[in-house]
Design an enzyme around this catalytic site. Structure first.
Site, mmCIF file in Angstrom:
data_model
loop_
_atom_site.group_PDB
_atom_site.id
_atom_site.type_symbol
_atom_site.label_atom_id
_atom_site.label_comp_id
_atom_site.label_asym_id
_atom_site.label_seq_id
_atom_site.Cartn_x
_atom_site.Cartn_y
_atom_site.Cartn_z
ATOM 1 N N SER A 295 0.572 -13.431 1.040
ATOM 2 C CA SER A 295 0.910 -13.103 2.430
ATOM 3 C C SER A 295 -0.226 -13.529 3.344
ATOM 4 O O SER A 295 -1.396 -13.474 2.959
ATOM 5 C CB SER A 295 1.129 -11.591 2.583
ATOM 6 O OG SER A 295 1.302 -11.246 3.939
ATOM 7 N N TYR B 206 -1.669 -3.087 1.774
ATOM 8 C CA TYR B 206 -0.889 -4.310 1.571
ATOM 9 C C TYR B 206 -1.793 -5.539 1.657
ATOM 10 O O TYR B 206 -1.742 -6.432 0.809
ATOM 11 C CB TYR B 206 0.226 -4.395 2.610
ATOM 12 C CG TYR B 206 1.150 -5.578 2.429
ATOM 13 C CD1 TYR B 206 2.090 -5.579 1.407
ATOM 14 C CD2 TYR B 206 1.083 -6.686 3.277
ATOM 15 C CE1 TYR B 206 2.947 -6.667 1.240
ATOM 16 C CE2 TYR B 206 1.929 -7.765 3.120
ATOM 17 C CZ TYR B 206 2.861 -7.747 2.094
ATOM 18 O OH TYR B 206 3.708 -8.820 1.918
#
Length: 267
Positions: A129, A142
């Site tokens: 990501s 995250y």
């Protein structure tokens, strides 16, 4: 013979888009889902796999190897989102996120590498990501799990290159998927010190996902990586400003970059 592609987390979102795109391109595609029997519509052949369960991983990989005799490409896509003030996220949820986003992909790589090494060829694509390139407020867990997978990839890539195996990172920005519905988010606590700032940021994150790019853009990027003779270490896919934020982090002083992020999130 068609290349055999194995995609984790392919019942929806980016994984499904990648699988369907590669199927049209003539690849033999296997996808995974924790509960394939619950997936009503899928043009991809799905096998059961839970990335948090090593036995499940090994069984799924062996099932495909028994059928096809090889796995040419692994797309490590299964992942889960998590949001919240770090102070208010239960440790159990933090561990679950790392189990899914980091330890799971590591175990899938370990399960597929022996066969690729025997073939003397193979490609592993880890879906990370853009958030993994920076610590983001209320997404610190995250960012950390995806950032760790980026670094794991850099290291293991050099270990397996002598065997003819390539490992790459593909970091997406915001895409219009159902990730927001499936993620864990710490509840907004009335009277919490973070009630206002977390509430505002959560709304912003949901808007970004809803207005995200078409997942087919990721599918096309993955196809280009597979077709590349000499794939790069890192790929970024998404809106210009999301990709440019990585460049800014590299060239700006830390405190200046932090101020930009805080202004963006209205902190």
């Amino acid at each position: 013979m068609s290349k055999v592609v194995f995609i984790t987390g392919a019942s929806s979102g980016i994984g499904k888009a990648i699988g369907e795109f590669l199927l049209v391109k003539g690849f033999k595609v296997y996808g995974t889902s924790r509960n394939p029997e619950n997936v009503k519509q899928s043009s991809i052949e799905l096998v059961a796999l839970d990335v948090r369960n090593v036995a499940s991983i090994q069984t799924a990989i062996q099932t495909v190897l028994d059928k096809e005799g090889k796995i040419d490409v692994l797309v490590n896509n299964a992942g889960v989102g998590i949001t919240g003030p770090l102070e208010e996220i239960p440790l159990e949820e933090i561990k679950n996120n790392f189990e899914t986003n980091l330890f799971g992909p590591i175990e899938v790589m370990k399960a597929v590498l022996p066969s690729m090494r025997q073939q003397k060829v193979g490609l592993i694509i880890n879906i990370t990501s853009i958030a993994g390139y920076m610590g983001l407020p209320f997404r610190s867990v995250y960012s950390a799990s995806k950032g760790a997978l980026e670094l794991i990839t850099e290291g293991i890539r050099m270990e397996v290159k002598p065997f003819g195996i390539h490992i790459v990172n593909v970091a997406p920005g915001d895409f219009a998927t159902n990730i927001a519905a499936g993620r864990y988010h710490a509840p907004l606590v009335k009277g919490s010190a973070y009630e206002k700032t977390y509430g505002t940021t959560l709304e912003m994150m949901n808007e970004h996902v809803d207005a995200g790019s078409n997942p087919n853009q990721m599918a096309e990027a993955i196809f280009k990586v597979i077709e590349s003779q000499n794939p790069k270490v890192h790929y970024k896919v998404g809106a210009f400003m999301q990709k440019f934020s990585i460049v800014l982090k590299r060239i700006l002083p830390d405190t200046v970059y932090e101020k930009l992020l805080m202004n963006h999130y209205k902190l």
